[in-house]
Scaffold this motif. Sequence first.
Motif, short mmCIF file in Angstrom:
data_model
loop_
_atom_site.label_atom_id
_atom_site.label_comp_id
_atom_site.label_asym_id
_atom_site.label_seq_id
_atom_site.Cartn_x
_atom_site.Cartn_y
_atom_site.Cartn_z
N ASN A 1 -4.39 7.02 -1.43
CA ASN A 1 -4.03 5.47 -1.03
C ASN A 1 -4.24 4.53 -2.22
N THR B 1 -8.34 10.67 0.49
CA THR B 1 -9.17 11.28 1.77
C THR B 1 -8.34 12.46 1.85
N VAL C 1 0.74 -5.17 2.70
CA VAL C 1 -0.82 -5.42 2.64
C VAL C 1 -0.68 -7.03 2.87
N GLN D 1 -4.48 12.68 0.87
CA GLN D 1 -3.88 11.43 1.19
C GLN D 1 -4.32 10.46 0.13
N VAL E 1 -3.37 0.31 -3.29
CA VAL E 1 -3.13 -0.89 -2.85
C VAL E 1 -2.56 -1.33 -4.54
N LEU F 1 -7.49 3.31 -6.72
CA LEU F 1 -7.00 4.16 -5.50
C LEU F 1 -8.16 4.91 -4.98
N ASN F 2 -7.98 5.32 -3.90
CA ASN F 2 -8.82 6.45 -3.03
C ASN F 2 -8.28 7.53 -2.68
N TYR G 1 3.45 0.43 2.81
CA TYR G 1 3.32 -0.67 3.81
C TYR G 1 2.99 -1.92 3.07
N LYS H 1 0.88 -1.05 0.09
CA LYS H 1 -0.04 -0.18 -0.02
C LYS H 1 0.94 1.35 0.20
N GLU I 1 0.94 5.02 0.60
CA GLU I 1 0.15 6.16 1.35
C GLU I 1 0.79 7.54 0.81
#
Length: 127
Positions: free
Chosen positions: A63, A32, A97, A61, A65, A29-30, A95, A4, A6
């Motif tokens: 994100n 925030t 996952v 931010q 994955v 993706l997303n 990170y 992931k 970020e």
Amino acid sequence: MTKKIEAIIREEKLEDVMKALRDLGIMGLNVTEVRGHGRQGGVKLSGRVGTYQIDLLPKLQLNIVLSDHNVEKTLQTIRDVACTGATGDGIIFLYPVEDVIRIRTGERGHDALIYKDDIDERRDKKK
Ligand SMILES: Nc1ncnc2c1ncn2[C@@H]1O[C@H](COP(=O)(O)OP(=O)(O)OP(=O)(O)O)[C@@H](O)[C@H]1O
Ligand SMILES: [Mg+2]
């Protein structure tokens, strides 16, 4: 294996970063809205009412994955586009996952991360 990314970026860079990612074939993706501070611990603003300190600055931010083998290209793309060279350009965290489960189909792991015309499909087409 799956990771992931970020990426915390300037709000005004979102459009360019999203376009570069789409061109690369990163589809899932997303985003925030976050507020935070880095090394400088906020900014001092001078206005009509005097000088005041803003401790938490708004950022976006992103994100993502994605599969391991696409991580470096994606990190490089984000950095290339999001960098202005001035303080406050943001920061990127990476990170591991554990798993991904697409709710509708029950697909897991890499299978759940396949998108139409994505980075992997484009690479396979070229072969
Ligand atoms: N260690 C951290 N953990 C979580 N979020 C962080 C951390 N450091 C920075 N951030 C977030 O990243 C944003 C970007 O901060 P910023 O771009 O100012 O980074 P910096 O480390 O101060 O680098 P620069 O010197 O380029 O300003 C912060 O507003 C905050 O939201
Ligand atoms: Mg900073």
